[in-house]
Motif scaffolding. Sequence first.
Motif, short mmCIF file in Angstrom:
data_model
loop_
_atom_site.label_atom_id
_atom_site.label_comp_id
_atom_site.label_asym_id
_atom_site.label_seq_id
_atom_site.Cartn_x
_atom_site.Cartn_y
_atom_site.Cartn_z
N GLY A 166 0.81 -1.22 0.00
CA GLY A 166 0.00 0.00 0.00
C GLY A 166 0.84 1.27 0.00
O GLY A 166 0.33 2.35 -0.30
N HIS A 167 2.13 1.12 0.34
CA HIS A 167 2.99 2.31 0.37
C HIS A 167 3.98 2.33 -0.79
O HIS A 167 4.94 3.09 -0.76
CB HIS A 167 3.66 2.44 1.74
CG HIS A 167 2.65 2.59 2.83
ND1 HIS A 167 2.01 3.79 3.07
CD2 HIS A 167 2.08 1.68 3.64
CE1 HIS A 167 1.11 3.62 4.03
NE2 HIS A 167 1.13 2.34 4.39
N TRP A 168 3.72 1.52 -1.80
CA TRP A 168 4.42 1.75 -3.06
C TRP A 168 3.84 3.03 -3.66
O TRP A 168 2.63 3.27 -3.57
CB TRP A 168 4.12 0.64 -4.07
CG TRP A 168 4.65 -0.71 -3.74
CD1 TRP A 168 5.60 -1.02 -2.80
CD2 TRP A 168 4.26 -1.94 -4.34
NE1 TRP A 168 5.82 -2.38 -2.80
CE2 TRP A 168 5.00 -2.97 -3.73
CE3 TRP A 168 3.34 -2.29 -5.33
CZ2 TRP A 168 4.87 -4.30 -4.08
CZ3 TRP A 168 3.21 -3.61 -5.68
CH2 TRP A 168 3.97 -4.61 -5.08
N ASP A 192 -0.73 13.28 -0.05
CA ASP A 192 0.10 12.96 1.12
C ASP A 192 -0.44 11.70 1.77
O ASP A 192 -1.64 11.43 1.76
CB ASP A 192 0.04 14.11 2.14
CG ASP A 192 0.76 15.35 1.64
OD1 ASP A 192 1.62 15.21 0.76
OD2 ASP A 192 0.44 16.45 2.14
N CYS A 193 0.48 10.93 2.37
CA CYS A 193 0.08 9.69 3.06
C CYS A 193 0.47 9.82 4.54
O CYS A 193 1.50 10.43 4.86
CB CYS A 193 0.80 8.51 2.41
SG CYS A 193 0.37 6.92 3.13
N PRO A 194 -0.33 9.24 5.44
CA PRO A 194 0.03 9.31 6.87
C PRO A 194 1.40 8.71 7.17
O PRO A 194 1.99 9.00 8.21
CB PRO A 194 -1.08 8.50 7.55
CG PRO A 194 -2.21 8.47 6.59
CD PRO A 194 -1.61 8.57 5.21
N CYS A 195 1.93 7.87 6.28
CA CYS A 195 3.25 7.27 6.52
C CYS A 195 4.37 8.30 6.37
O CYS A 195 5.52 8.02 6.71
CB CYS A 195 3.49 6.08 5.58
SG CYS A 195 3.96 6.55 3.90
N GLY A 196 4.05 9.48 5.84
CA GLY A 196 5.06 10.53 5.68
C GLY A 196 5.52 10.68 4.25
O GLY A 196 6.22 11.65 3.92
N GLY A 199 1.90 10.13 -2.52
CA GLY A 199 1.47 9.35 -3.68
C GLY A 199 1.37 7.86 -3.44
O GLY A 199 1.38 7.07 -4.39
N CYS A 200 1.27 7.43 -2.17
CA CYS A 200 1.20 6.00 -1.88
C CYS A 200 -0.10 5.40 -2.44
O CYS A 200 -1.16 6.03 -2.39
CB CYS A 200 1.26 5.74 -0.38
SG CYS A 200 2.83 6.17 0.36
N LEU A 201 0.02 4.16 -2.94
CA LEU A 201 -1.13 3.49 -3.56
C LEU A 201 -2.36 3.44 -2.67
O LEU A 201 -3.48 3.55 -3.15
CB LEU A 201 -0.73 2.05 -3.92
CG LEU A 201 -0.16 1.83 -5.31
CD1 LEU A 201 0.44 0.44 -5.39
CD2 LEU A 201 -1.26 2.01 -6.34
#
Length: 324
Positions: A166-168, A192-196, A199-201
């Motif tokens: 999911g974070h690719w 933006d993604c919560p992982c920092g 563009g994460c999938l």
Amino acid sequence: MTNSEPRGYHGIDIGGTKIELVAFAGEGRELKEVHRERIATPGTDFAEFLLAIQGLVGRADKALGLRAPVGIGLPGVIDSATGRQLSSNVPALNGRAVAHALKDALERPVAIGNDCQCFALSEAQGGAAHGQPTMFGAIIGTGAGGGYCVDGRLLRGANGVAGEWGHWPLPAAQLASQLAMQFTPAPLPVLDCPCGRRGCLERYVSGPGMSRLHQHLGGGDQTPAAIVAQARAGSAIAVKTMALHADLLGHALATLVLTLDPHAIVLGGGLSQLAHLYDQLPAAMRRHLFPGVRVPPILPPKFGDAGGARGAALLARQQLTDHS
Ligand SMILES: [Zn+2]
């Protein structure tokens, strides 16, 4: 299995609102549920959280008649260097070395994994992909994650993040092909993604992601189930949303095939209940693979959300047999 293997395991599934413990009796690959209890997740107090888990485990020990090893599945990522919990949706656990603290509090072995890994393990052993030499469990719900199992064992990797598809990031070639295929009138925004990272999938293919795609195409703020219902009723935008979503997901799973080549993929999470994915995904994946590569079966889960505690118990057994 060894002669010293315990005759039972406790699996604990920790979520943002509830904690569920299931106690299993059994040896080898057969696990039989003997006790189940669900409590509300303590909000912010770590000491209260530890006490709640101690209480749950104590009652489960009594039901099982032995001090059983404990497996725990919870959302988020564990820092591989410090063992501390990162990006959890349980505020009481953020920044805490959860496994270490629980091992001390419960005075026994504790195995810890994320909820997606526990889901995959549960579907690999006795679940939809039982007997497959390799399988990938892909959760598509409020987020997107997964786990890879070989011969019924979870492969965690050096950092424990194997399967975090999911974070690719969305690849540029994929964005270009969507425009070329007229899936979208304009490039997708880089979110933006919560992982920092950006563009994460998961920001595009999860449940909320599908709703975002629908809005990008000019639809309203709708749940995935409502989008599917609108498509059935003839909404052209909803049909397009489903096609774009299936293409993005198909590309991701095709990349997974080129990386791990699993014998089966089991879908989990809320979107695994959308029947059209099992029809549309194989063709979508084929578009992103070269000739001669077979698309693996895309299977609905056997246990689904109910497999979290079961997978956690299986993780406890795997960790124990790894170290025996
Ligand atoms: Zn991310």
